[in-house]
Motif scaffolding. Structure first.
Motif, mmCIF file in Angstrom:
data_model
loop_
_atom_site.group_PDB
_atom_site.id
_atom_site.type_symbol
_atom_site.label_atom_id
_atom_site.label_comp_id
_atom_site.label_asym_id
_atom_site.label_seq_id
_atom_site.Cartn_x
_atom_site.Cartn_y
_atom_site.Cartn_z
ATOM 1 N N LEU A 45 -3.448 -8.408 9.176
ATOM 2 C CA LEU A 45 -2.240 -7.417 10.058
ATOM 3 C C LEU A 45 -1.924 -8.072 11.180
ATOM 4 C CD1 LEU A 45 -3.949 -3.727 10.298
ATOM 5 C CD2 LEU A 45 -3.131 -4.724 8.449
ATOM 6 N N GLN A 46 -2.054 -8.706 11.992
ATOM 7 C CA GLN A 46 -1.101 -9.370 12.729
ATOM 8 C C GLN A 46 -2.258 -10.916 13.483
ATOM 9 O OE1 GLN A 46 1.254 -9.261 14.694
ATOM 10 N NE2 GLN A 46 1.697 -6.936 14.282
ATOM 11 N N ILE A 47 -1.513 -11.986 13.615
ATOM 12 C CA ILE A 47 -2.057 -13.291 13.793
ATOM 13 C C ILE A 47 -1.361 -13.551 15.885
ATOM 14 C CG2 ILE A 47 -2.675 -15.458 13.784
ATOM 15 C CD1 ILE A 47 -1.869 -15.082 10.836
ATOM 16 N N PHE A 48 -2.072 -13.772 16.391
ATOM 17 C CA PHE A 48 -1.591 -14.137 17.841
ATOM 18 C C PHE A 48 -2.418 -15.389 18.662
ATOM 19 C CE2 PHE A 48 -0.165 -9.788 18.013
ATOM 20 C CZ PHE A 48 1.006 -9.591 18.417
ATOM 21 N N PHE A 49 -1.321 -16.423 19.170
ATOM 22 C CA PHE A 49 -2.018 -17.375 19.758
ATOM 23 C C PHE A 49 -2.544 -17.388 21.375
ATOM 24 C CE2 PHE A 49 -0.388 -19.888 16.496
ATOM 25 C CZ PHE A 49 -1.101 -21.157 16.396
ATOM 26 N N LYS A 50 -3.336 -17.792 21.042
ATOM 27 C CA LYS A 50 -4.017 -18.085 22.568
ATOM 28 C C LYS A 50 -4.421 -19.470 23.254
ATOM 29 C CE LYS A 50 -8.049 -15.372 25.131
ATOM 30 N NZ LYS A 50 -8.495 -14.237 25.103
ATOM 31 N N CYS A 51 -3.465 -19.376 24.549
ATOM 32 C CA CYS A 51 -3.432 -20.839 24.950
ATOM 33 C C CYS A 51 -3.948 -20.928 26.024
ATOM 34 C CB CYS A 51 -2.588 -20.795 25.411
ATOM 35 S SG CYS A 51 -1.153 -21.589 23.604
ATOM 36 N N ASN A 52 -5.563 -22.028 26.019
ATOM 37 C CA ASN A 52 -5.347 -21.758 27.983
ATOM 38 C C ASN A 52 -6.366 -20.618 28.422
ATOM 39 O OD1 ASN A 52 -5.179 -25.302 27.894
ATOM 40 N ND2 ASN A 52 -3.048 -23.938 28.171
ATOM 41 N N VAL A 56 -0.420 -15.825 24.545
ATOM 42 C CA VAL A 56 0.999 -16.467 24.180
ATOM 43 C C VAL A 56 1.723 -14.831 23.998
ATOM 44 C CG1 VAL A 56 2.860 -18.038 22.944
ATOM 45 C CG2 VAL A 56 0.302 -18.610 23.732
ATOM 46 N N HIS A 57 3.005 -15.100 25.305
ATOM 47 C CA HIS A 57 4.120 -13.886 24.217
ATOM 48 C C HIS A 57 4.246 -13.448 23.269
ATOM 49 C CE1 HIS A 57 7.733 -11.108 25.425
ATOM 50 N NE2 HIS A 57 6.373 -10.757 26.384
ATOM 51 N N GLN A 58 4.529 -12.485 22.564
ATOM 52 C CA GLN A 58 4.866 -12.117 21.218
ATOM 53 C C GLN A 58 5.860 -12.631 20.921
ATOM 54 O OE1 GLN A 58 4.733 -7.772 20.756
ATOM 55 N NE2 GLN A 58 5.852 -7.739 18.892
ATOM 56 N N ASN A 59 6.414 -12.874 22.022
ATOM 57 C CA ASN A 59 8.255 -13.164 21.813
ATOM 58 C C ASN A 59 8.328 -14.761 21.324
ATOM 59 O OD1 ASN A 59 9.879 -10.668 22.763
ATOM 60 N ND2 ASN A 59 9.971 -11.133 24.490
ATOM 61 N N GLU A 60 7.612 -15.162 21.594
ATOM 62 C CA GLU A 60 6.830 -17.548 21.720
ATOM 63 C C GLU A 60 6.759 -17.377 20.043
ATOM 64 O OE1 GLU A 60 5.144 -19.225 24.218
ATOM 65 O OE2 GLU A 60 5.888 -18.055 26.602
ATOM 66 N N HIS A 61 6.033 -16.341 19.005
ATOM 67 C CA HIS A 61 5.748 -16.193 18.467
ATOM 68 C C HIS A 61 6.816 -16.536 16.815
ATOM 69 C CE1 HIS A 61 2.123 -15.346 20.202
ATOM 70 N NE2 HIS A 61 1.725 -15.776 20.000
ATOM 71 N N VAL A 62 6.771 -16.612 16.186
ATOM 72 C CA VAL A 62 7.584 -17.015 15.199
ATOM 73 C C VAL A 62 6.205 -16.731 13.602
ATOM 74 C CG1 VAL A 62 9.333 -17.641 13.271
ATOM 75 C CG2 VAL A 62 9.436 -18.645 15.319
#
Length: 904
Positions: A45-52, A56-62
């Protein structure tokens, strides 16, 4: 969120956790270009990046979502950018990392961590390959450690700019820790090798390593022995071989050993026939004749020898007129004339004469045989080398007074060999001998000496009564007596060890002390001793075996150990001491140091020749070291070689004398450190032995390469001379020569002439360092028995002067010296001061030493005096002052002082 925009018609599979179809991969940022990280999962349903550890802010995802036609599942794909700035700003315990988190109806799934690193490749290799020289079939190992980089650089090898492929050549291995290994070197492996490091950022090339595969030479088989080179008697057979199996290549060593061998051979000689004695006369026959016989058997002709000349049968009339002629008695035959009677008398007289001559010949032969000193063996021995080429002697070389000819004995102690000061020269000034005004020299002609007419040279030196104080006459006469002993052929064979000492009384005017023929002198400047004060000063050269060098093998003595005193000497400015040395000072091959002996007889270092110090000053030129010293004591110059190219100079000389047997002649070759003092020991030794200098001494550079020194005798006319024992080459080890510490080394060759008629000897002496320099000493001398007695060596009369006091000891007149000091000791706005004077006199180093002196210009001039004491040439000083004068005369503002060119 991104899921709000998805159409509701997309199917999903309830009850399934997300499964990652693509996880983020490790990435490298090249230069300033950002990288992209991607994740793809289903169902999600959703995929998000997590760094360190931070989202990561939603706006930086494509994000995008699509339906997998094969499975009918909804697939979600997400991408983010990571910039170089983000990575550089992160300061965590580990590398910058990111992962994906995917949601479904039942929960979440996490992807692997992907690291993001900045890629780079440094310029400098941690280890460059080094060039090598290896023998053929030897192993070649070239090491390479590439520069630090991210990611780690791979390594390739280039040979002559072409890639080396270890897969096609089993002899090459490039897999072991970036190294290049060639198991068995081939000639084709010679070349220029380069290590090439590559990663995703750049390529780096190492320094080029040159590999040389060399081949040492090998001897071929010996040829067959040649035929004997004479048809009769003792001759020579030869065989040879060549250094071609294999020939040396690429700097490989040449074959060691002889390329030719010789053996003696005996060719059978033809024997000419000889007549035996006549037999007795036969009985007179009826024909009034008698006969006698002889045979050609004494000896019989053999091996193609000639048969005897003449007849083997003799016949004569035997009746004396009693036989008949034509069947009649002779007295019945009418005489035709009186010639018959006269003939009988004539024949009788002739027979008596022949008998008398034969007796005389036999008597003379027996007498000569009894009186002869040499029999047939002498003739046979001279034929030992029959078949050699004829030998022609060159005429005596003219024009060099050092060399021996048939009538003139060379002067070994004169100052011709060294440019450094050996004694005071009379040509400088006729008033130079004022302290010794009554020097008289009486030397008989060397031609008379060579003939044995003159017994000795006579010297008479009358010293000025004020030259030495009371109590010093003994010291001075000791020096003189030692020199007179050199004039006497019956002196000791080896000079006595101990001390060479010279003494003088000096006052405010200063002066100079010289140890004759040693290259050692001491300059006492004007004004160094207070007015109304005088000092008895001395200089001593230590000749004992102990020396200033340490036990370390890397340090050697470069000149004599010199002491000056007395210990309580009080001076207002430094003295200038000159010590000859044997180091070849070109380049930076030596670390040369000055040492001084302490009170407990140990040596301490005073300074290095390159040190900047105010305690003393050292000026090093090609053959001498000039020191400015404040403290009396014992000083020595030692050297430590920094590279194998460091070299010291050797003086080579060859002397000769008749051996114990008058047929023998001995050649002695000396190899000694190239200082006048060291060579003077050789002169003293040879004087006692009655030796003769056979060739002008020569200089050889001996390098610190650990290779030995070889001395060989060549081109000896073997049909005239025999070497006893047959040793044509002798050798000194490297340590013997390198650490000789001013002590002479010598070897001897004893030659024996086959015949006393041989009166000339010509040969060559080769002195060479293995894999180094070579010098040839040409020997050409007369060895006639009349010259067997040794001829004394003569000292120059002016070499007996060991001290000078007052103005005559200096090259620069005192008034000119004062004006120079007054001009340059005071600095002025135009920069005409003592530093400019030092610069123009080529004194560029350690100027702080002169700055602390009361008169820097005076000390600079003292150093110039010491440096130029071997000649009276003031041109260099005059040129420097003229140049300074020209420079300042061009200035628009005139100086109140006169230009320095006035002083010239």
């Amino acid at each position: 969120t991104g899921s709000d925009a998805l159409p509701d018609s997309l199917p999903s599979v309830p009850g399934t956790l997300p499964h990652f179809l693509q996880e983020p991969e490790d990435a490298y940022i090249i230069k300033s270009n950002p990288i992209k990280l991607r994740c793809r999962a289903a169902p999600a349903l959703q995929i998000f990046f997590k760094c360190n550890g931070e989202w990561v802010h939603q706006n930086e995802h494509v994000s995008r979502e699509y339906l997998d036609e094969g499975t009918g599942l909804k697939i979600r794909e997400v991408m983010i950018n990571v910039s170089r700035q983000q990575v550089e700003d992160f300061h965590g315990p580990e590398d910058y990392w990111c992962l994906c988190v995917a949601w479904s109806h039942l929960g979440t799934s996490k992807s692997r961590k992907a690291t993001v690193r900045i890629a780079y490749l440094r310029k400098n290799f941690e280890q460059d390959p080094q060039g090598k020289e290896v023998p053929i079939k030897g192993m070649i190992v070239l090491h390479c450690r590439p520069p630090e980089g991210v990611p780690v650089a791979g390594v390739d090898w280039l040979k002559n700019e072409e890639l080396v492929n270890s897969l096609t050549d089993d002899n090459i291995d490039t897999r072991a820790d970036h190294n290049l290994i060639i198991s068995e070197a081939r000639l084709s492996d010679s070349g220029n090798y380069t290590c090439l490091a590559t990663n995703i950022v750049a390529k780096r090339r190492s320094a080029t390593a040159t590999v040389v595969v060399f081949v040492n030479g090998g001897w071929s088989l010996w040829t067959e022995w040649s035929s004997c080179n004479v048809r009769c008697g003792r001759g020579v057979q030869k065989r040879s071989r060549t250094c071609t199996n294999p020939a040396p290549l690429n700097g490989g060593a040449f074959c060691e050993g002889m390329s030719m061998q010789k053996i003696t051979c005996n060719a059978v000689c033809p024997v000419d026939g000889g007549w035996e004695d006549w037999s007795e006369w036969s009985v007179c026959s009826s024909e009034c004749e008698r006969q006698r016989w002889r045979q050609c058997l004494a000896p019989a002709p053999r091996h193609g020898g000639k048969v005897c000349d003449g007849s083997g049968l003799a016949t004569e009339n035997c009746t004396g007129g009693l036989c008949t002629q034509n069947r009649k008695l002779l007295h019945d035959v009418e005489p035709q004339s009186m010639e018959g009677t006269n003939d009988v008398a004539l024949y009788s007289g002739l027979a008596a004469g022949v008998i008398a001559v034969a007796v005389l010949v036999v008597a003379v032969t027996l007498y000569r045989k009894n009186q002869s000193d040499y029999g047939v063996d002498v003739i046979d021995s001279s034929a030992l080398t029959g078949g050699f080429q004829s030998f022609n002697f060159k005429t005596t070389r003219q024009g060099n007074p050092l060399l021996l000819n048939s009538s003139i004995q060379p002067d070994l102690t004169g100052g011709r060999t060294y440019s450094s000061p050996i004694c005071f020269q009379d040509s400088i000034d006729k008033e130079l001998f004022d302290p010794l005004p009554d020097i008289k020299v009486k030397v008989q002609s060397s031609f008379m000496v060579s003939l044995g007419v003159a017994d000795r040279a006579e010297y008479h030196v009358k010293a000025h009564p004020e030259t030495f104080p009371r109590g010093l006459q003994r010291d001075y006469s000791t020096v003189e007596n030692r020199k007179k002993n050199l004039l006497t052929p019956t002196g000791p064979a080896t000079p006595a060890k101990g001390e060479l000492k010279t003494v003088g009384i000096f006052g405010n005017l200063g002066g100079r002390l010289v140890v004759p023929n040693t290259g050692v002198s001491l300059l006492v400047p004007h004004g160094a001793i207070a007015e109304d004060t005088s000092w008895e000063m001395y200089m001593i050269i230590n000749q004992e075996e102990n020396s200033a060098h340490t036990d370390e093998s890397c340090e050697i003595l470069l000149g004599p150990e010199v002491t000056y005193g007395p210990p309580g000497l009080s001076l207002s400015c430094p003295v200038a001491m000159t010590i000859a040395h044997c180091a070849e000072v070109n380049g930076e091959n030596w670390n040369i140091r000055l040492k001084r002996k302490t009170h407990d007889n140990k040596w301490e270092e005073v300074m290095s020749a390159e040190d900047e110090t105010t305690s003393c000053y050292c000026l090093l030129d090609s053959h001498s070291c000039h020191l400015l010293l404040d403290r009396p004591g014992s000083y020595a110059l030692v050297g430590e070689p920094l590279v194998e190219l460091a070299a010291k100079r050797l003086k080579l000389a060859v002397f000769g004398s008749v051996g114990s047997c008058f047929l023998e002649y001995c050649l002695r070759v000396y190899c000694v450190d190239d200082t006048p003092h060291a060579f003077q020991e050789v002169v003293a030794t040879e004087t006692g032995r009655g030796g003769q200098l056979l060739e002008e001494p020569k200089t050889l550079l001996f390098k610190g390469t650990t290779f030995s020194l070889q001395v060989s005798i060549q081109d000896v006319p073997h049909f005239l001379w025999n070497i006893k024992p047959f040793t044509t080459c002798q050798e000194f080890s490297f340590s013997q020569v390198w650490c000789s510490n001013q002590q002479p080394l010598h070897c001897a060759f004893t030659l024996e002439r086959y015949s006393p008629a041989t009166s000339q000897l010509s040969c060559k002496i080769s002195v060479r360092q293995v894999k180094g320099h070579e010098q040839i000493l040409q020997v050409y001398t007369s060895v006639a028995e009349s010259e067997k007695e040794s001829v004394p060596f003569f000292m120059q009369a002016d070499c007996t002067v060991t001290s000078q006091m007052g103005p005559k000891a200096f090259k620069i007149p005192f008034s000119i010296r004062q004006r120079i000091c007054a001009t340059f000791d005071t600095a002025n706005a135009k920069g005409k001061d003592w530093q400019l004077l030092a610069q123009k006199l080529h004194i560029h180093r350690n100027l702080s030493y002169f700055a602390k002196q009361r008169s820097p210009s005076a000390v600079i001039l003292n150093l110039w005096e010491a440096q130029h004491q071997d000649n009276g040439d003031l041109d260099s000083l005059a040129s420097a002052l003229e140049e300074i004068g020209r420079i300042h005369s061009k200035s628009p503002t005139k100086s109140p002082e006169k230009p320095s060119s006035d002083f010239t």
